[in-house]
Design a protein around this motif. Sequence first.
Motif, PDB file in Angstrom:
ATOM      1  N   LEU A 182      -8.522  40.981  30.365  1.00 18.78           N
ATOM      2  CA  LEU A 182      -8.076  40.015  31.228  1.00 18.78           C
ATOM      3  C   LEU A 182      -8.222  38.495  30.198  1.00 18.78           C
ATOM      4  O   LEU A 182      -7.367  37.735  30.551  1.00 18.78           O
ATOM      5  CB  LEU A 182      -9.193  39.626  32.456  1.00 18.78           C
ATOM      6  N   ILE A 183      -9.093  38.274  29.822  1.00 12.99           N
ATOM      7  CA  ILE A 183      -9.220  37.127  29.048  1.00 12.99           C
ATOM      8  C   ILE A 183      -8.036  37.132  27.819  1.00 12.99           C
ATOM      9  O   ILE A 183      -7.281  36.286  27.655  1.00 12.99           O
ATOM     10  CB  ILE A 183     -10.398  36.915  28.168  1.00 12.99           C
ATOM     11  N   MET A 184      -8.013  38.392  27.083  1.00  9.76           N
ATOM     12  CA  MET A 184      -6.681  38.423  26.256  1.00  9.76           C
ATOM     13  C   MET A 184      -5.347  38.094  26.809  1.00  9.76           C
ATOM     14  O   MET A 184      -4.721  37.545  26.340  1.00  9.76           O
ATOM     15  CB  MET A 184      -6.887  39.718  25.808  1.00  9.76           C
ATOM     16  N   ALA A 185      -5.068  38.987  28.187  1.00 14.02           N
ATOM     17  CA  ALA A 185      -3.870  38.506  28.812  1.00 14.02           C
ATOM     18  C   ALA A 185      -3.418  37.299  29.288  1.00 14.02           C
ATOM     19  O   ALA A 185      -2.383  36.504  28.993  1.00 14.02           O
ATOM     20  CB  ALA A 185      -3.883  39.514  29.853  1.00 14.02           C
ATOM     21  N   LEU A 186      -4.563  36.638  29.979  1.00 15.89           N
ATOM     22  CA  LEU A 186      -4.565  35.047  30.286  1.00 15.89           C
ATOM     23  C   LEU A 186      -4.141  34.204  29.039  1.00 15.89           C
ATOM     24  O   LEU A 186      -3.183  33.415  29.169  1.00 15.89           O
ATOM     25  CB  LEU A 186      -5.744  34.546  31.070  1.00 15.89           C
ATOM     26  N   THR A 187      -5.108  34.228  28.026  1.00 16.19           N
ATOM     27  CA  THR A 187      -4.933  33.405  26.817  1.00 16.19           C
ATOM     28  C   THR A 187      -3.344  33.568  26.284  1.00 16.19           C
ATOM     29  O   THR A 187      -2.938  32.814  25.948  1.00 16.19           O
ATOM     30  CB  THR A 187      -5.941  33.677  25.909  1.00 16.19           C
ATOM     31  N   GLY A 188      -3.285  34.957  26.229  1.00 15.99           N
ATOM     32  CA  GLY A 188      -1.828  35.389  25.451  1.00 15.99           C
ATOM     33  C   GLY A 188      -0.864  34.737  26.195  1.00 15.99           C
ATOM     34  O   GLY A 188       0.155  34.283  25.626  1.00 15.99           O
ATOM     35  N   LEU A 189      -0.829  34.871  27.720  1.00 10.91           N
ATOM     36  CA  LEU A 189       0.300  34.515  28.391  1.00 10.91           C
ATOM     37  C   LEU A 189       0.346  32.797  28.203  1.00 10.91           C
ATOM     38  O   LEU A 189       1.633  32.166  28.461  1.00 10.91           O
ATOM     39  CB  LEU A 189       0.359  34.804  29.798  1.00 10.91           C
ATOM     40  N   PHE A 190      -0.912  32.177  28.159  1.00 12.03           N
ATOM     41  CA  PHE A 190      -0.812  30.725  27.886  1.00 12.03           C
ATOM     42  C   PHE A 190      -0.118  30.498  26.710  1.00 12.03           C
ATOM     43  O   PHE A 190       0.575  29.540  26.646  1.00 12.03           O
ATOM     44  CB  PHE A 190      -2.228  30.344  28.236  1.00 12.03           C
ATOM     45  N   LEU A 191      -0.387  31.216  25.723  1.00 10.91           N
ATOM     46  CA  LEU A 191       0.021  30.739  24.359  1.00 10.91           C
ATOM     47  C   LEU A 191       1.709  31.048  24.404  1.00 10.91           C
ATOM     48  O   LEU A 191       2.537  30.413  23.582  1.00 10.91           O
ATOM     49  CB  LEU A 191      -0.509  31.922  23.265  1.00 10.91           C
ATOM     50  N   ILE A 192       1.986  32.137  25.073  1.00  8.68           N
ATOM     51  CA  ILE A 192       3.706  32.440  25.323  1.00  8.68           C
ATOM     52  C   ILE A 192       4.102  31.066  25.885  1.00  8.68           C
ATOM     53  O   ILE A 192       5.269  30.538  25.485  1.00  8.68           O
ATOM     54  CB  ILE A 192       3.733  33.641  26.129  1.00  8.68           C
ATOM     55  N   LEU A 193       3.508  30.586  26.911  1.00 13.25           N
ATOM     56  CA  LEU A 193       4.124  29.292  27.579  1.00 13.25           C
ATOM     57  C   LEU A 193       4.026  28.200  26.703  1.00 13.25           C
ATOM     58  O   LEU A 193       5.095  27.387  26.581  1.00 13.25           O
ATOM     59  CB  LEU A 193       3.047  28.951  28.795  1.00 13.25           C
ATOM     60  N   PHE A 194       2.851  28.019  25.778  1.00 11.31           N
ATOM     61  CA  PHE A 194       2.959  26.847  24.850  1.00 11.31           C
ATOM     62  C   PHE A 194       4.085  27.264  23.939  1.00 11.31           C
ATOM     63  O   PHE A 194       4.743  26.262  23.532  1.00 11.31           O
ATOM     64  CB  PHE A 194       1.385  27.184  24.090  1.00 11.31           C
ATOM     65  N   LEU A 195       4.457  28.355  23.255  1.00 11.38           N
ATOM     66  CA  LEU A 195       5.238  28.528  22.305  1.00 11.38           C
ATOM     67  C   LEU A 195       6.837  28.352  23.042  1.00 11.38           C
ATOM     68  O   LEU A 195       7.459  27.865  22.212  1.00 11.38           O
ATOM     69  CB  LEU A 195       5.321  30.080  21.917  1.00 11.38           C
ATOM     70  N   THR A 196       6.845  28.512  24.081  1.00 12.99           N
ATOM     71  CA  THR A 196       8.248  28.219  24.871  1.00 12.99           C
ATOM     72  C   THR A 196       8.383  26.806  24.734  1.00 12.99           C
ATOM     73  O   THR A 196       9.427  26.152  24.372  1.00 12.99           O
ATOM     74  CB  THR A 196       8.165  28.568  26.290  1.00 12.99           C
ATOM     75  N   GLY A 197       7.360  25.901  25.133  1.00  9.15           N
ATOM     76  CA  GLY A 197       7.397  24.391  24.990  1.00  9.15           C
ATOM     77  C   GLY A 197       7.669  23.887  23.576  1.00  9.15           C
ATOM     78  O   GLY A 197       8.456  23.117  23.276  1.00  9.15           O
ATOM     79  N   HIS A 198       6.728  24.585  22.599  1.00  9.33           N
ATOM     80  CA  HIS A 198       7.057  24.185  21.337  1.00  9.33           C
ATOM     81  C   HIS A 198       8.331  24.526  20.608  1.00  9.33           C
ATOM     82  O   HIS A 198       8.806  23.802  20.086  1.00  9.33           O
ATOM     83  CB  HIS A 198       5.866  25.035  20.606  1.00  9.33           C
ATOM     84  N   VAL A 199       8.816  25.665  21.121  1.00 10.07           N
ATOM     85  CA  VAL A 199      10.111  25.730  20.296  1.00 10.07           C
ATOM     86  C   VAL A 199      11.244  24.917  20.915  1.00 10.07           C
ATOM     87  O   VAL A 199      12.263  24.189  20.378  1.00 10.07           O
ATOM     88  CB  VAL A 199      10.515  27.560  20.427  1.00 10.07           C
ATOM     89  N   SER A 200      11.024  24.650  22.215  1.00 10.09           N
ATOM     90  CA  SER A 200      12.095  23.909  23.125  1.00 10.09           C
ATOM     91  C   SER A 200      12.015  22.484  22.498  1.00 10.09           C
ATOM     92  O   SER A 200      13.347  21.832  21.916  1.00 10.09           O
ATOM     93  CB  SER A 200      11.888  23.743  24.369  1.00 10.09           C
ATOM     94  N   GLY A 201      10.843  21.816  22.244  1.00  8.97           N
ATOM     95  CA  GLY A 201      10.964  20.332  21.727  1.00  8.97           C
ATOM     96  C   GLY A 201      11.173  20.251  20.267  1.00  8.97           C
ATOM     97  O   GLY A 201      12.207  19.711  19.751  1.00  8.97           O
ATOM     98  N   ASN A 202      10.956  21.482  19.242  1.00 10.05           N
ATOM     99  CA  ASN A 202      11.225  21.470  18.009  1.00 10.05           C
ATOM    100  C   ASN A 202      12.844  21.582  17.785  1.00 10.05           C
ATOM    101  O   ASN A 202      13.448  21.477  16.627  1.00 10.05           O
ATOM    102  CB  ASN A 202      10.668  22.549  17.272  1.00 10.05           C
ATOM    103  N   LEU A 203      13.464  21.903  18.748  1.00  7.06           N
ATOM    104  CA  LEU A 203      15.143  22.094  18.571  1.00  7.06           C
ATOM    105  C   LEU A 203      15.552  20.634  18.397  1.00  7.06           C
ATOM    106  O   LEU A 203      16.543  20.693  17.636  1.00  7.06           O
ATOM    107  CB  LEU A 203      15.671  22.839  19.852  1.00  7.06           C
ATOM    108  N   LEU A 204      14.669  19.697  18.532  1.00  6.71           N
ATOM    109  CA  LEU A 204      15.181  18.417  18.268  1.00  6.71           C
ATOM    110  C   LEU A 204      15.396  18.188  16.615  1.00  6.71           C
ATOM    111  O   LEU A 204      16.479  17.247  16.388  1.00  6.71           O
ATOM    112  CB  LEU A 204      14.311  17.354  18.706  1.00  6.71           C
ATOM    113  N   LEU A 205      14.991  19.025  15.962  1.00  5.88           N
ATOM    114  CA  LEU A 205      14.927  19.046  14.434  1.00  5.88           C
ATOM    115  C   LEU A 205      16.441  19.456  14.025  1.00  5.88           C
ATOM    116  O   LEU A 205      16.914  18.916  13.068  1.00  5.88           O
ATOM    117  CB  LEU A 205      14.335  20.230  13.755  1.00  5.88           C
ATOM    118  N   PHE A 206      16.996  19.911  15.114  1.00  7.42           N
ATOM    119  CA  PHE A 206      18.796  20.315  14.729  1.00  7.42           C
ATOM    120  C   PHE A 206      19.451  18.985  15.347  1.00  7.42           C
ATOM    121  O   PHE A 206      20.928  19.366  14.915  1.00  7.42           O
ATOM    122  CB  PHE A 206      19.186  21.843  15.488  1.00  7.42           C
TER     123      PHE A 206
END
Lengths: 226, 249
Positions: free
Chosen positions: A16-40
């Motif tokens: 359960l902890i693996m899944a919840l933390t993993g899903l939160f990291l997936i959310l984080f990656l989504t935000g991170h990648v969207s913000g970094n698109l400003l590099l382009f």
Amino acid sequence: MSWVTKTLSSTIGRKLIMALTGLFLILFLTGHVSGNLLLFKGDGGEAFNIYAKFMTTNPAVKLLSYLTYISIIGHVIFSIWLSKRNKSARPIGYGVSTPPSTTVSSRNMGILGTIILIFIVVHMQSFWAQMHWGDLPVVTYDGEQYKDLFSIVTFAFQNELMVIGYVVAMVFLAFHLSHGFASAFQTLGLNHAKYSPAISVIGKIYCILVPILFASMPVYIYFTQS
Amino acid sequence: MKLTLKIWRQKNASDKGAFVTYPIDGISTDMSFLEMMDVLNEELAVKGEDPVHFDHDCREGICGMCSLYINGHPHGPKQTTTCQLHMRSFSDGDTITIEPWRAAAFPVVKDLVVDRGSFDRIIQAGGYVSVNTGGVPDANEIPIPKRIADEAFDSATCIGCGACVAACKNASAMLFTSAKISQLAMLPQGQVERMSRAEKMVAQMDAEGFGACTNTGACEAECPKGISLTNIARMNREYFSASVKSENV
Ligand code: HEM
Ligand code: SF4
Ligand code: FES
């Protein structure tokens, strides 16, 4: 043991902890990648630097970043705890083991994760630590001062090894997520005739799209900023 | 058919054990795998050697007693029980490697026989329903939707063979335990012990030393009864909701 620790230290609780933390990291990656698109954006890094300042100063973002640190640490600690238990569940292995009908990713989540962890450490040292404590050049937009993280990023990606390392790490991330995305929902008990096919399709798109977007950043900078 | 058998021989639980190679001839393609083993054992008995010990009972694919890890697969190359596997699934001249199930919770007793008592203890922990004695109730007294009845029945087809554990890279017993939790959780008769069942059976599964689930799906692919991973998701739901709602602090 209280019921909480009993539940979370059971095999299902650890997952359960693996899944919840993993899903939160997936959310984080989504935000991170969207913000970094400003590099382009091609504006010499102005939008990216303003965004970077916002990300390190805004209180709401701060809270999210603490959750991200906790998620990474929790995900890693529980993955070690689980992997150790899983190893000890079969002390003597088989003489013959033909590769079963399972995916390479699902059988090697620990190895994939370890490589991602090494990447995360290097990555945070290169940019995150610089942004927080480094002696960065300062730029001024509209009379306000900003740390010029953009120049650090563009400088780092003049180095072929960095670029190759980043692209390779994203391949490993893609494999980790190709199993992890849908697996997390199964762990949470969300296996349903109506939703599981959609989750699996979204997972496949996500595990390809997000790593490609991340990997394209160093490649783009390498070819445009030299 | 002429075959070469590489079989795991181990005198007892504390013996180290090793593979021993036996050539065998005159095997018919119509024989079941266990009949082929019987032929080998007769030859060994005639020679005065210790026959190869292996588990079996019904030889009809219903009891779950037969085991054997054959050429890298529990129950061999077909998704069936070893007693229902036929020698026509192999070719003349093949080398067949036969090993016991491997799991800390399934210790080897002798040769290919392992102790699957850990499964019994998981069932004893909660895989039952309490029924009042007295007159036999009418079979159709409690209406159960057909879809639910079918799903519960699918879960109930698990024969407790342990192929899921043998196939899993983590030697996890989650497919078995989830099938046993599911078959009762879905039916009205299973509601009384529903929460304590999930808590106790999962606790016993962990206490026996089985691994956790990585959702690789090897169990589902090897299960002779086609028990599906949806059972594991259901077990997780049952376990989470029992943990949160039950009065067991
Ligand atoms: C941004 C990075 C990461 C993301 C988004 C991520 C995501 C996930 C997700 C969603 C799962 C599936 C959980 C489940 O099956 O319920 C998972 C599993 C796993 N992760 Fe990660 N992960 C990341 C980094 C790491 C790192 C750094 C490690 C560690 C050393 C790691 C090790 C594992 C392991 C071992 C599993 C499988 C656990 C098991 O089921 O046995 N991951 N990850
Ligand atoms: S789930 Fe399938 S493989 Fe596992 S014990 Fe039951 S019948 Fe055997
Ligand atoms: S001997 Fe009963 S299932 Fe094979």
